[in-house]
Design a protein around this motif. Structure first.
Motif, PDB file in Angstrom:
ATOM      1  N   VAL A 113       0.847  -1.202   0.000  1.00 30.54           N
ATOM      2  CA  VAL A 113       0.000   0.000   0.000  1.00 30.54           C
ATOM      3  C   VAL A 113       0.878   1.245   0.000  1.00 30.54           C
ATOM      4  N   THR A 114       0.894   2.000  -1.097  1.00 33.65           N
ATOM      5  CA  THR A 114       1.660   3.251  -1.125  1.00 33.65           C
ATOM      6  C   THR A 114       0.815   4.464  -0.732  1.00 33.65           C
ATOM      7  N   THR A 115      -0.471   4.289  -0.571  1.00 33.49           N
ATOM      8  CA  THR A 115      -1.376   5.436  -0.500  1.00 33.49           C
ATOM      9  C   THR A 115      -2.220   5.440   0.761  1.00 33.49           C
ATOM     10  N   GLY A 116      -2.420   6.636   1.317  1.00 37.93           N
ATOM     11  CA  GLY A 116      -3.312   6.833   2.449  1.00 37.93           C
ATOM     12  C   GLY A 116      -4.205   8.039   2.209  1.00 37.93           C
ATOM     13  N   HIS A 117      -5.078   8.286   3.157  1.00 36.40           N
ATOM     14  CA  HIS A 117      -5.999   9.420   3.065  1.00 36.40           C
ATOM     15  C   HIS A 117      -5.839  10.291   4.302  1.00 36.40           C
ATOM     16  N   PRO A 118      -5.996  11.606   4.175  1.00 34.13           N
ATOM     17  CA  PRO A 118      -5.826  12.494   5.324  1.00 34.13           C
ATOM     18  C   PRO A 118      -6.804  12.164   6.449  1.00 34.13           C
ATOM     19  N   ILE A 119      -6.373  12.429   7.670  1.00 36.13           N
ATOM     20  CA  ILE A 119      -7.264  12.283   8.812  1.00 36.13           C
ATOM     21  C   ILE A 119      -8.378  13.326   8.742  1.00 36.13           C
ATOM     22  N   ARG A 120      -8.108  14.479   8.147  1.00 35.54           N
ATOM     23  CA  ARG A 120      -9.107  15.557   8.058  1.00 35.54           C
ATOM     24  C   ARG A 120     -10.338  15.103   7.284  1.00 35.54           C
ATOM     25  N   PRO A 121     -11.510  15.116   7.892  1.00 36.04           N
ATOM     26  CA  PRO A 121     -12.724  14.636   7.216  1.00 36.04           C
ATOM     27  C   PRO A 121     -13.077  15.430   5.967  1.00 36.04           C
ATOM     28  N   ASP A 122     -12.829  16.746   5.982  1.00 40.14           N
ATOM     29  CA  ASP A 122     -13.221  17.564   4.825  1.00 40.14           C
ATOM     30  C   ASP A 122     -12.426  17.183   3.585  1.00 40.14           C
ATOM     31  N   LEU A 123     -11.144  16.808   3.761  1.00 38.40           N
ATOM     32  CA  LEU A 123     -10.334  16.402   2.611  1.00 38.40           C
ATOM     33  C   LEU A 123     -10.698  14.996   2.137  1.00 38.40           C
ATOM     34  N   ARG A 124     -11.089  14.129   3.065  1.00 36.02           N
ATOM     35  CA  ARG A 124     -11.519  12.785   2.642  1.00 36.02           C
ATOM     36  C   ARG A 124     -12.810  12.858   1.842  1.00 36.02           C
ATOM     37  N   GLU A 125     -13.698  13.774   2.200  1.00 31.70           N
ATOM     38  CA  GLU A 125     -14.937  13.935   1.431  1.00 31.70           C
ATOM     39  C   GLU A 125     -14.656  14.313  -0.019  1.00 31.70           C
ATOM     40  N   LYS A 126     -13.536  14.980  -0.242  1.00 28.78           N
ATOM     41  CA  LYS A 126     -13.160  15.411  -1.597  1.00 28.78           C
ATOM     42  C   LYS A 126     -12.235  14.405  -2.284  1.00 28.78           C
ATOM     43  N   SER A 127     -12.123  13.193  -1.700  1.00 28.06           N
ATOM     44  CA  SER A 127     -11.255  12.133  -2.242  1.00 28.06           C
ATOM     45  C   SER A 127      -9.786  12.523  -2.233  1.00 28.06           C
ATOM     46  N   GLY A 128      -9.389  13.257  -1.195  1.00 34.96           N
ATOM     47  CA  GLY A 128      -7.977  13.586  -1.055  1.00 34.96           C
ATOM     48  C   GLY A 128      -7.158  12.372  -0.644  1.00 34.96           C
ATOM     49  N   GLN A 129      -5.942  12.294  -1.156  1.00 36.07           N
ATOM     50  CA  GLN A 129      -5.047  11.207  -0.786  1.00 36.07           C
ATOM     51  C   GLN A 129      -3.605  11.641  -0.939  1.00 36.07           C
ATOM     52  N   TYR A 130      -2.689  10.856  -0.383  1.00 32.06           N
ATOM     53  CA  TYR A 130      -1.257  11.098  -0.502  1.00 32.06           C
ATOM     54  C   TYR A 130      -0.581   9.750  -0.718  1.00 32.06           C
ATOM     55  N   SER A 131       0.617   9.785  -1.274  1.00 33.97           N
ATOM     56  CA  SER A 131       1.316   8.531  -1.563  1.00 33.97           C
ATOM     57  C   SER A 131       2.795   8.654  -1.219  1.00 33.97           C
ATOM     58  N   ALA A 132       3.381   7.536  -0.799  1.00 29.74           N
ATOM     59  CA  ALA A 132       4.818   7.465  -0.529  1.00 29.74           C
ATOM     60  C   ALA A 132       5.321   6.111  -1.022  1.00 29.74           C
TER      61      ALA A 132
END
Length: 201
Positions: A113-132
């Motif tokens: 799994v290279t990808t996660g989602h922000p803890i912030r609910p407002d960014l998750r609602e917008k399908s925000g994600q980050y990868s490493a």
């Protein structure tokens, strides 16, 4: 279609990005079509499987074999070395690079799994994600049911025991397991005399 470099650059960026980036859905759909073709290819047609792998993944070395089914977000961000083997139900959350060294063996039901989602609910609602990126060294053995999380590097020759949750880097030449995964011991003389428990070579 090949994935446009602009989309790859967005996914490889260190910040938060959003899945509604222009053209991203169409590019991913094309990759998933290739993955479908691979998973539905016939065992007696290895040349077709190899051809699909070359198109699907970023790199595929010589004599690398993947047992279908494989699940992947993209495929195009996964780099395979030579002489690798992956058993069935490998899951690649490869929104950024996964690099797998030569002679690495991966057991069944492993998830990288290279990808996660922000803890912030407002960014998750917008399908925000980050990868490493994930880097797996040469001649690594990853046991059945292991999950490797974003940003982890596993060193050459190391063994990751079954059902481990790998949250931090693992050095080379060790046996590590657990949830979370921890280094248990170095690979040593014992391992050159015994292949499993008290069974000698």
């Amino acid at each position: 279609m090949s994935v446009p470099q602009e989309i790859l650059d967005v996914m490889r960026s260190p910040g938060v990005y959003f899945c509604d980036y222009p053209g991203m859905a169409e590019a991913q759909r094309a990759q998933l079509q290739l993955l479908y073709d691979f998973n539905n290819s016939r065992p007696d047609d290895p040349e077709r499987r190899k051809a699909i792998m070359k198109e699907l993944f970023a790199e595929v070395g010589d004599s690398t074999y993947l047992e279908p089914p494989v699940h992947a977000n993209w495929g195009c961000c996964t780099h395979w070395g030579s002489h690798c083997y992956a058993n069935f139900n490998l899951t690649l959350v490869d929104d950024t690079d996964i690099t797998i060294g030569d002679y690495t063996m991966i057991g069944p039901n492993v998830t990288l799994v290279t990808t996660g989602h922000p803890i912030r609910p407002d960014l998750r609602e917008k399908s925000g994600q980050y990868s490493a990126p994930i880097v797996i060294g040469r001649n690594v053995w990853i046991g059945a049911g292991v999950t490797v999380l974003p940003g982890v590097t596993i060193g050459d020759n190391s063994v990751i025991g079954a059902n481990s949750l790998v949250t931090k880097d693992v050095p080379a030449n060790v046996v590590a397991y657990g949830s979370p995964c921890k280094v248990i011991r170095e690979i040593g003389e014992h391992d050159y005399e015994y292949y499993w428990k008290d069974r000698r070579y």
